[in-house]
Design a protein around this motif. Structure first.
Motif, PDB file in Angstrom:
ATOM      1  N   ALA A 175     -28.377  15.455  77.781  1.00 39.54           N
ATOM      2  CA  ALA A 175     -29.162  16.680  77.956  1.00 39.54           C
ATOM      3  C   ALA A 175     -29.914  16.596  79.277  1.00 39.54           C
ATOM      4  O   ALA A 175     -30.251  15.513  79.757  1.00 39.54           O
ATOM      5  N   GLU A 178     -32.381  15.994  73.534  1.00 40.37           N
ATOM      6  CA  GLU A 178     -32.839  17.263  74.079  1.00 40.37           C
ATOM      7  C   GLU A 178     -34.344  17.228  74.353  1.00 40.37           C
ATOM      8  O   GLU A 178     -34.816  17.687  75.404  1.00 40.37           O
ATOM      9  N   THR A 198     -31.684  26.135  74.096  1.00 36.63           N
ATOM     10  CA  THR A 198     -30.707  25.265  74.748  1.00 36.63           C
ATOM     11  C   THR A 198     -29.523  26.086  75.227  1.00 36.63           C
ATOM     12  O   THR A 198     -29.157  27.106  74.624  1.00 36.63           O
ATOM     13  N   THR A 252     -27.514  21.209  77.281  1.00 38.35           N
ATOM     14  CA  THR A 252     -26.838  20.157  76.517  1.00 38.35           C
ATOM     15  C   THR A 252     -25.460  19.920  77.123  1.00 38.35           C
ATOM     16  O   THR A 252     -24.755  20.860  77.458  1.00 38.35           O
TER      17      THR A 252
END
Length: 319
Positions: A36, A121, A293, A318
């Motif tokens: 990430a 993340e 994301t 990601t």
């Protein structure tokens, strides 16, 4: 490997998804397989190349680093012969060169081991925003226990970290945000919240020892009215690119004559602060807030979302 590339300055249309060679590392560098990466306003500024003066450092006609992105989390793929802190397979986070890609490289002092209580993340979101918040409050503001701290723009990338870090330092924190973000600001530890659509903190009776202004939507003189006589205003807002540069210059000039105005300082990521942030995270005092994301091919849209100023917390890519 797949990577986002940039060969010219401009809008998000200059960003392309391409197959490029995997980065080669030096003796003291680490190659990280990116899980990430996160985006901050600086990524948008670097993409546009504005203000122009910035290009003396990033490249006059085109970016020196063809693959953008800095804040990253992933696993160590390979290490140089002089690396002693890490070995292949270690989960790490920090900052590197070319984070918007499947692999990124950097010196070993750019990384620390990922806290077990964070996802990749979340770990990627700890970077420029968290380091900036830490340095603004600790170094510029010198926050002490018991002080009253107001964070204007408390739901943004820097703001969400600033609220939590100020609380960790023992301050009584007031967060200013829009109506839809009040619950978020409360959830990360703010003692009080102000809805700027209904109330102007400058005209209230409360006075603060420190105001961190991440928005810059009012004049600095007006904002300082909400300070105690010995209070401090840190102006970290003012829009993007040239607008922010102009406000930074004004803050520097005002600080020479007004004791309540801090002078702007250069914020850079460093290993010691990365360790300090990791300790706050492992102690449960700081948790990164993820806005949303995007996949790697969606990076241009993600940067556009951040540039629009609507992100709640940090936007993450990601891979």
């Amino acid at each position: 490997m797949q990577a986002i590339t940039q060969d010219n300055y401009g809008s998000h249309e200059v960003l392309k998804l391409e197959d490029v060679d995997k980065p080669e590392i030096g003796d003291n560098e680490v190659l990280v397989r990116v899980h990430a990466a996160s985006i901050h306003v600086g990524d948008w500024i670097l993409m546009t190349g504005s203000p122009f003066v910035m290009r003396f450092a990033t490249g006059l006609r085109k970016p020196k680093n063809r693959v953008p992105g800095t804040d990253v989390a992933g696993t160590v793929e390979a290490v140089g012969s002089g690396v002693s802190r890490f070995r292949p397979g270690d989960a790490v986070f920090g900052w590197g060169v070319g984070a918007f890609a499947e692999f990124a490289r950097a010196g070993e002092d750019h990384f620390v081991t990922k806290p077990a209580n964070l996802t990749f993340e979340q770990a990627a979101a700890v970077g420029v925003s968290a380091s900036t918040a830490l340095q603004l409050l600790r170094d510029d503001g010198k926050v002490r226990p018991g002080q009253k701290v107001l964070v204007n723009g408390a739901s943004g990338g820097v703001g969400t970290f600033a609220v939590q870090i100020a609380k960790a330092f023992g301050a009584e924190v007031t967060g200013v945000s829009s109506t839809k973000n009040l619950d978020l600001v409360r959830s990360i530890g703010a003692d009080h919240v102000i809805d700027y659509t209904r109330e102007d903190f400058r005209s209230g009776t409360e006075r603060y020892d420190l105001i961190l202004d991440n928005v810059g939507n009012h004049s600095m003189a007006d904002t300082r009215r909400a300070l105690t006589p010995a209070g401090t205003l840190i102006s970290n807002g003012g829009g993007h690119a040239d607008g922010k540069l102009g406000r930074t210059v004004r803050a520097m000039l005002v600080s020479m004559f007004v004791r309540q105005q801090t002078a702007p300082t250069v914020k850079t990521q460093n290993h010691d602060d990365l360790v300090a942030l990791k300790e706050l995270i492992e102690a449960g005092k700081v948790t990164p807030v993820i806005d949303r994301t995007y996949s790697l091919p969606e990076t241009p849209a993600a940067i556009g979302h951040v540039a629009a100023g609507h992100a709640r917390g940090t936007v993450v890519i990601t891979v």
